[in-house]
Design a protein around this motif. Structure first.
Motif, short mmCIF file in Angstrom:
data_model
loop_
_atom_site.label_atom_id
_atom_site.label_comp_id
_atom_site.label_asym_id
_atom_site.label_seq_id
_atom_site.Cartn_x
_atom_site.Cartn_y
_atom_site.Cartn_z
N PRO A 92 0.80 -1.23 0.00
CA PRO A 92 0.00 0.00 0.00
C PRO A 92 0.84 1.28 0.00
CG PRO A 92 -0.74 -1.50 1.72
CD PRO A 92 0.50 -2.08 1.14
N THR A 103 1.04 8.80 -11.06
CA THR A 103 -0.26 8.17 -11.19
C THR A 103 -0.07 6.66 -11.05
OG1 THR A 103 -0.98 9.88 -12.73
CG2 THR A 103 -2.30 7.86 -12.66
N SER A 158 -2.36 3.27 -11.59
CA SER A 158 -3.63 2.90 -12.19
C SER A 158 -3.60 1.45 -12.63
CB SER A 158 -3.90 3.80 -13.40
OG SER A 158 -5.06 3.40 -14.07
N ASP A 189 -9.41 2.19 -11.57
CA ASP A 189 -9.30 3.24 -10.56
C ASP A 189 -7.87 3.78 -10.64
OD1 ASP A 189 -9.99 4.93 -8.50
OD2 ASP A 189 -10.23 3.37 -6.98
N GLU A 190 -7.64 4.94 -10.06
CA GLU A 190 -6.29 5.47 -10.04
C GLU A 190 -6.07 6.31 -8.79
OE1 GLU A 190 -5.76 7.71 -13.66
OE2 GLU A 190 -6.16 9.59 -12.63
N VAL A 191 -4.80 6.39 -8.42
CA VAL A 191 -4.35 7.20 -7.29
C VAL A 191 -3.31 8.15 -7.84
CG1 VAL A 191 -3.14 7.15 -5.07
CG2 VAL A 191 -4.81 5.36 -5.62
N ILE A 200 -1.52 4.03 -1.30
CA ILE A 200 -2.76 3.52 -1.88
C ILE A 200 -3.77 3.46 -0.73
CG2 ILE A 200 -3.89 1.64 -3.13
CD1 ILE A 200 -1.55 3.03 -4.67
N PRO A 201 -4.76 4.35 -0.73
CA PRO A 201 -5.69 4.40 0.41
C PRO A 201 -6.54 3.13 0.51
CG PRO A 201 -6.01 6.29 -1.07
CD PRO A 201 -5.06 5.35 -1.74
N THR A 242 -9.47 1.67 -2.10
CA THR A 242 -9.23 1.95 -3.51
C THR A 242 -9.77 0.78 -4.31
OG1 THR A 242 -7.27 3.24 -2.98
CG2 THR A 242 -7.47 2.47 -5.25
N ALA A 243 -10.49 1.08 -5.37
CA ALA A 243 -11.22 0.04 -6.11
C ALA A 243 -10.38 -0.67 -7.16
CB ALA A 243 -12.46 0.66 -6.75
N PHE A 244 -9.11 -0.97 -6.85
CA PHE A 244 -8.33 -1.77 -7.78
C PHE A 244 -8.94 -3.16 -7.86
CE2 PHE A 244 -4.24 0.77 -6.71
CZ PHE A 244 -4.55 1.73 -7.66
N TYR A 289 0.60 -5.63 -7.36
CA TYR A 289 0.06 -5.12 -6.10
C TYR A 289 -0.20 -6.28 -5.14
CZ TYR A 289 -2.69 -2.11 -3.02
OH TYR A 289 -3.16 -1.40 -1.94
#
Length: 162
Positions: free
Chosen positions: A18, A36, A38, A42-44, A64-65, A68-70, A97
């Motif tokens: 994270p 970025t 991604s 979703d992206e951060v 990565i909060p 997050t909808a990865f 990830y």
């Protein structure tokens, strides 16, 4: 000004958690790079301060909060000059990830395949069950087929804190 980006960490297909640590050498307009992360759903975003008057070493991190909808475990980390120019120089590094490979992901350890090993037997030895998917996913850059491993091959075995 010419933008120069040399990303030394993470390397392609490194497994990240994270908190993604980033390091390299760069020079950018006004000394700022945009970051970025991604995977297409979703992206951060974040930014990093770097040298503006010549190539300089930099370190940064992106968080990565939770929530997050990865949905995919292969992410793309992109660093670009933060001038607002969509066509400006950028570098993209594919990373894996860990939290989507193994719940509670806390890192990995190397394992050298022995004669007679299968991914199922390796998973049984490390996880207490035959679920080899975390091992297969953590090594997707070198394994195309879970039935094709060979002695001497070094695999990454994800571990968790659960």
């Amino acid at each position: 000004m010419t933008v120069t980006l040399d990303i030394q960490q993470p390397q392609p297909f490194d497994i990240v958690g994270p908190t993604i640590l980033i390091a390299g050498n760069a020079a950018a307009f006004e000394g700022t790079l945009s970051i970025t992360v991604s995977e297409g759903h979703d992206e951060v975003t974040s930014f990093a301060q770097v040298g503006a008057l010549g190539l300089r070493q930099f370190q940064a991190q992106v968080e990565i909060p939770p929530g997050t909808a990865f949905t995919l475990n292969r992410l793309f980390l992109t660093l670009a000059d933060d001038t607002g120019n969509e066509n400006g120089p950028s570098v993209t590094v594919p990373v894996l990830y860990g939290p989507l490979i193994l719940p509670g992901y806390a890192g990995w350890q190397p394992y050298t395949v022995q004669p007679g090993d299968t991914l199922i037997s390796i998973a049984q030895a490390h996880y207490g069950n035959g679920d080899f998917q975390p091992i297969f996913q953590a090594n997707q850059n070198i394994l195309a087929n879970p039935n094709l491993i060979f002695p001497g091959q070094v695999l990454r075995i994800p571990r968790n804190d659960l």
